[in-house]
Design an enzyme around this catalytic site. Structure first.
Site, short mmCIF file in Angstrom:
data_model
loop_
_atom_site.label_atom_id
_atom_site.label_comp_id
_atom_site.label_asym_id
_atom_site.label_seq_id
_atom_site.Cartn_x
_atom_site.Cartn_y
_atom_site.Cartn_z
N LYS A 1 13.12 -24.62 13.30
CA LYS A 1 12.95 -23.32 12.64
C LYS A 1 12.10 -22.34 13.44
O LYS A 1 12.10 -21.15 13.15
CB LYS A 1 12.33 -23.52 11.25
CG LYS A 1 13.25 -24.21 10.25
CD LYS A 1 12.57 -24.32 8.88
CE LYS A 1 13.55 -24.81 7.82
NZ LYS A 1 14.05 -26.16 8.06
N TYR B 1 39.02 -26.34 4.48
CA TYR B 1 38.77 -27.74 4.81
C TYR B 1 38.58 -27.91 6.33
O TYR B 1 39.03 -27.09 7.12
CB TYR B 1 39.92 -28.62 4.34
CG TYR B 1 40.17 -28.57 2.86
CD1 TYR B 1 39.22 -29.05 1.95
CD2 TYR B 1 41.35 -28.03 2.35
CE1 TYR B 1 39.45 -29.01 0.59
CE2 TYR B 1 41.60 -27.98 0.98
CZ TYR B 1 40.63 -28.47 0.11
OH TYR B 1 40.85 -28.41 -1.24
N THR C 1 23.24 -29.83 15.58
CA THR C 1 23.78 -29.40 14.28
C THR C 1 24.02 -27.90 14.25
O THR C 1 23.42 -27.13 15.03
CB THR C 1 22.85 -29.79 13.14
OG1 THR C 1 21.58 -29.14 13.32
CG2 THR C 1 22.64 -31.29 13.09
N GLU D 1 21.57 -37.40 17.74
CA GLU D 1 21.77 -36.10 17.08
C GLU D 1 20.43 -35.40 16.92
O GLU D 1 19.43 -36.02 16.57
CB GLU D 1 22.40 -36.28 15.69
CG GLU D 1 22.55 -34.95 14.94
CD GLU D 1 23.23 -35.09 13.59
OE1 GLU D 1 24.43 -35.45 13.58
OE2 GLU D 1 22.56 -34.87 12.56
N ARG E 1 33.56 -29.33 7.41
CA ARG E 1 33.71 -28.33 6.36
C ARG E 1 32.38 -27.65 6.08
O ARG E 1 32.28 -26.45 5.93
CB ARG E 1 34.24 -28.98 5.07
CG ARG E 1 34.57 -27.95 3.98
CD ARG E 1 34.64 -28.58 2.60
NE ARG E 1 33.33 -29.02 2.15
CZ ARG E 1 33.11 -29.52 0.94
NH1 ARG E 1 34.12 -29.68 0.08
NH2 ARG E 1 31.90 -29.89 0.58
#
Length: 614
Positions: free
Chosen positions: A29, A130, A55, A24, A114
């Site tokens: 930034k 949800y 992500t 992952e 979520r």
């Protein structure tokens, strides 16, 4: 390909099934952070992960950057990619946009989440409350196109104390259409195995993928455990607390502890795949994989080294038939993918069908060409003031002391080692090499460095040299080439073929306009001969535009942004780049006698007796 399919392929057919892994990454930034992460992902590709995931950062530029990174990792880097997608504070229009971009990029895997609730404790303003609502929406709109993953919480969810409710919520997400589960990080392996057993008892039978967090520093280890509200086993604390001020020892001991945890997971009968939260770092994850003897990860059963072609294939579905690329871009896959992104077809036989519309004007921005920030470019390459200093940069790169050059995005490959001494000698004499490959004659496709393609095949290469050469030397070189060709006795074809072009586009060649020269090919049982790497005029002229533009951008980016640099040094560097653009010619040579070996081209250049750079 869908993650569940890849896992099934990797784990079926052997008992016990082999262990696999994935990584992952999170969205950096800064733009340079993104570039550095691409380089890291590119290196970690060689570890053969089953997939990676990226992500989701909701809102503004971060959201679109997730989509851009998914596209790049899927299409350019050739990594099977799973995109995180959260629904908290997300209007359905934004979700539609994200899913459509993922769909168009060829991504087939979504981790439906979520997301964190608003920090002020207010209700989410999104259209879905949800994760199961998001799953149902994706299924309704896209059917089975996406493989959908969901999050699991082995130690319970911080917002729900009732363990049974948490388990049932996960079961509801599975029933809504989830295909696999990726869990929150944990260190209590016994609790995790017990949790897997409970899921089995309530009918959850999709793959459970444990989230593994490497331990790099003691402070980060404690901080992440507290943030995630997970238990730390006492033996972890007993081992790490006495050495907590020594980062090196913490990483070593942390590797041992996490590796023991992973071994127990793999022996449990529930787990055969590990998902590493890399935190955009590399070393700690690699150390665990080495400890587990998983560096030689699962590879396709019918391909050697998992390599279908000698260049890395894009996973974008619209490029599925692409089987040929010009050799010029072998170290510049980012710009090649960008330049060909709008093609409506890709060459899958002869190059001619797709070459006329292939390369238009370069519309890439400077950062996409140079791929380094001014600060990083200065750190890597400095401000060379002379041809000799520029030669020194290339020599350092060829020796492995420098990891990239403006025209080579990654480190020099192992395949160059057989000719590296000759390449170094060329650069010391003012022939600045851009691309090269050695000759190969019937090398087995299973050979570790040069092999590619299906098993039981043989691969071949013609020697190729590409370099900048001063305009005063070009005519002597080409005369020598022509004299050599005549000495071979066959006047109908050239043993050595060449292209030479200057910045203005003045081209000299002994090739016909429609010649397409395969310089790499392979012969495999039951298949047609594959010719995946070529040299030809149209693409070489497009490459010429990119190379000269790259030199110009290198000069412009540094001279415009290095306010603290010595003005005389900056000026000397700009003059050097101008000299290279104005006085040097881009040349390539192909020795079509691939049986001869690798001496002919180098000897021809040596016989010119060009003086070593002073």
């Amino acid at each position: 390909m869908k993650i569940s399919q890849k896992l099934s392929q990797a784990h079926n057919g052997s008992n016990p099934p082999p262990a696999t892994f994935s990584f992952e990454f999170f969205v950096p930034k800064t733009s340079q952070g993104v570039q550095n992460l691409y380089d890291r992902m590119d290196r970690m590709y060689d570890l053969n992960p089953i997939f990676i995931d990226i992500t989701w950062n909701a809102g503004g530029r971060s959201s679109s950057l997730t989509n851009e990174m998914v596209y790049t990792s899927q299409s350019t880097l050739g990594l099977e990619t799973c995109m995180h997608l959260t629904c908290t504070n997300m209007k359905v229009e934004l979700i539609d946009e994200a899913l459509e971009k993922a769909y168009k990029s060829g991504c087939q895997n979504i981790l439906a989440l979520r997301g964190d609730p608003p920090l002020d404790g207010s209700e989410s303003t999104g259209d879905f409350k949800y994760a199961k609502d998001l799953i149902q929406y994706i299924r309704k709109k896209y059917g089975d196109h996406f493989n959908i993953g969901v999050a699991g919480y082995p130690e319970g969810h911080p917002e729900e104390e009732d363990e049974l409710k948490t388990l049932n919520y996960l079961k509801e997400k599975c029933d809504a259409g989830a295909d696999f589960i990726i869990t929150q990080m944990f260190y209590d392996v016994d609790n995790f195995i017990n949790w897997c057993s409970k899921l089995n008892k309530i009918g959850v039978d999709i793959p459970i993928i444990p989230g593994i967090m490497p331990i790099s520093t003691y402070a980060a280890f404690i901080r992440r455990a507290k943030w995630s509200e997970i238990a730390i086993p006492q033996h972890f604390l007993d081992a790490l607390d006495p050495i907590k001020d020594d980062d090196f020892l913490v990483r070593e001991k942390g590797t041992e502890l996490v590796s023991e945890m992973c071994t127990k997971l793999l022996q449990s009968g529930y787990i055969n795949h590990l998902h590493f939260y890399t935190m955009n770092l590399e070393k700690a994850t690699v150390m665990i994989l080495e400890k587990l003897n998983l560096i030689e990860a699962i590879k396709s059963h019918d391909l050697v080294g998992g390599s279908e072609l000698p260049w890395r294939k894009s996973l974008h579905p619209e490029r599925s038939k692409e089987s040929i690329r010009p050799i010029f871009w072998q170290h510049r896959k980012y710009s090649y993918i960008s330049r060909t992104a709008t093609w409506d077809e890709f060459p899958n036989g002869r190059w001619g069908d797709s070459r006329s519309p292939a390369f238009g004007d370069i519309d890439l921005c400077a950062s996409e060409l140079l791929r380094q920030s001014p600060k990083k470019a200065l750190e890597l390459w400095g401000l060379p003031q002379s041809l000799k200093e520029l030669s020194g940069l290339v020599v350092d790169y060829l020796k492995g002391d420098l990891k990239s050059l403006p025209w080579s995005d990654g480190p020099v490959g192992d395949d160059t080692k057989v000719i590296v001494d000759n390449l170094i000698d060329l650069n010391k004499h003012g022939f600045f090499t851009m691309n090269s490959q050695p000759a190969l004659n019937a090398i087995k496709s299973s050979e570790k460095v040069f092999g590619w393609g299906p098993k039981n095949g043989y691969v071949y290469q013609k020697q190729y040299l590409e370099f900048f050469c001063h305009k005063d030397v070009v005519s002597k070189l080409l005369n020598s080439v022509e004299a050599f060709n005549k000495s071979q006795g066959d006047t109908t074809s050239s043993v050595i073929s060449y292209y030479a072009v200057d910045k203005s586009g003045n081209l000299i060649s002994n090739c016909r306009d429609d010649d397409i020269n395969a310089v790499t090919w392979g012969v495999f049982p039951g298949e047609e001969i594959l010719q995946p790497t070529i040299v030809e005029k149209t693409s070489f002229l497009a490459w010429k535009d990119e190379v000269y533009r790259l030199l110009s951008e290198w000069s412009k980016v540094l001279s415009s942004n290095l306010v603290d640099a010595d003005p005389s040094k900056v000026g000397g560097f700009v003059e050097l780049m101008d000299k290279l653009g104005d006085e040097f010619v881009l040349c390539n040579l192909v020795n079509n006698d691939f049986v001869e070996g690798n001496s002919t081209l180098f000897n021809l250049i040596k016989d010119l007796h060009v003086q070593e750079l002073a």
